[in-house]
Design a protein around this motif. Sequence first.
Motif, PDB file in Angstrom:
ATOM      1  N   PHE A   1       0.824  -1.209   0.000  1.00 19.47           N
ATOM      2  CA  PHE A   1       0.000   0.000   0.000  1.00 19.47           C
ATOM      3  C   PHE A   1       0.861   1.263   0.000  1.00 19.47           C
ATOM      4  CE2 PHE A   1      -2.338   3.333   2.283  1.00 19.47           C
ATOM      5  CZ  PHE A   1      -3.401   3.495   1.416  1.00 19.47           C
ATOM      6  N   LEU A   2       1.895   1.295   0.800  1.00 19.12           N
ATOM      7  CA  LEU A   2       2.779   2.466   0.833  1.00 19.12           C
ATOM      8  C   LEU A   2       3.496   2.669  -0.499  1.00 19.12           C
ATOM      9  CD1 LEU A   2       4.313   2.194   4.423  1.00 19.12           C
ATOM     10  CD2 LEU A   2       2.678   3.876   3.576  1.00 19.12           C
TER      11      LEU A   2
ATOM     12  N   LEU B   1      -5.018   8.607  -6.579  1.00 19.57           N
ATOM     13  CA  LEU B   1      -5.628   7.344  -6.192  1.00 19.57           C
ATOM     14  C   LEU B   1      -7.152   7.354  -6.296  1.00 19.57           C
ATOM     15  CD1 LEU B   1      -3.421   6.079  -3.252  1.00 19.57           C
ATOM     16  CD2 LEU B   1      -3.611   5.159  -5.545  1.00 19.57           C
TER      17      LEU B   1
ATOM     18  N   VAL C   1       0.991   4.230  -2.902  1.00 25.26           N
ATOM     19  CA  VAL C   1       0.777   5.651  -2.599  1.00 25.26           C
ATOM     20  C   VAL C   1       1.971   6.478  -3.052  1.00 25.26           C
ATOM     21  CG1 VAL C   1       0.525   7.320  -0.717  1.00 25.26           C
ATOM     22  CG2 VAL C   1      -0.824   5.236  -0.711  1.00 25.26           C
TER      23      VAL C   1
ATOM     24  N   SER D   1      -1.140  10.470  -3.591  1.00 24.91           N
ATOM     25  CA  SER D   1      -2.435  10.378  -2.909  1.00 24.91           C
ATOM     26  C   SER D   1      -3.537  11.113  -3.666  1.00 24.91           C
ATOM     27  CB  SER D   1      -2.318  10.920  -1.490  1.00 24.91           C
ATOM     28  OG  SER D   1      -1.924  12.284  -1.530  1.00 24.91           O
ATOM     29  N   LYS D   2      -3.203  12.072  -4.521  1.00 22.32           N
ATOM     30  CA  LYS D   2      -4.223  12.819  -5.256  1.00 22.32           C
ATOM     31  C   LYS D   2      -4.783  12.013  -6.425  1.00 22.32           C
ATOM     32  CE  LYS D   2      -2.678  17.402  -4.034  1.00 22.32           C
ATOM     33  NZ  LYS D   2      -2.330  18.727  -4.496  1.00 22.32           N
TER      34      LYS D   2
END
Length: 91
Positions: free
Chosen positions: A13-14, A25, A17, A22-23
């Motif tokens: 997951f990291l 996703l 990201v 994060s924008k």
Amino acid sequence: MGSISPWHLLVVFLVVVIVFGSKRLPDTARSLGKSMRILKSETAALKKDGKAGDAGEPADAAPLAQRTIQAAPGDTESARPVDEPKRSAQG
């Protein structure tokens, strides 16, 4: 050995990201959801067409209706008519 622990999932997951940011996703998840909905509806249409052909009646006997790709709720830009090839009268 061979099992996936929660730490493995956290690391994956990291990395996702970090790579996508994060924008992007939520947009990526929304696009994936739309694609899955379209795939599901097309698969259902193929199954429906296959059952009509099994009943002994030709698939061409059904009246042709304008098909529309359904958009996600609230999305007014994605719904559009499907262009289907015109059939000739020669058969």
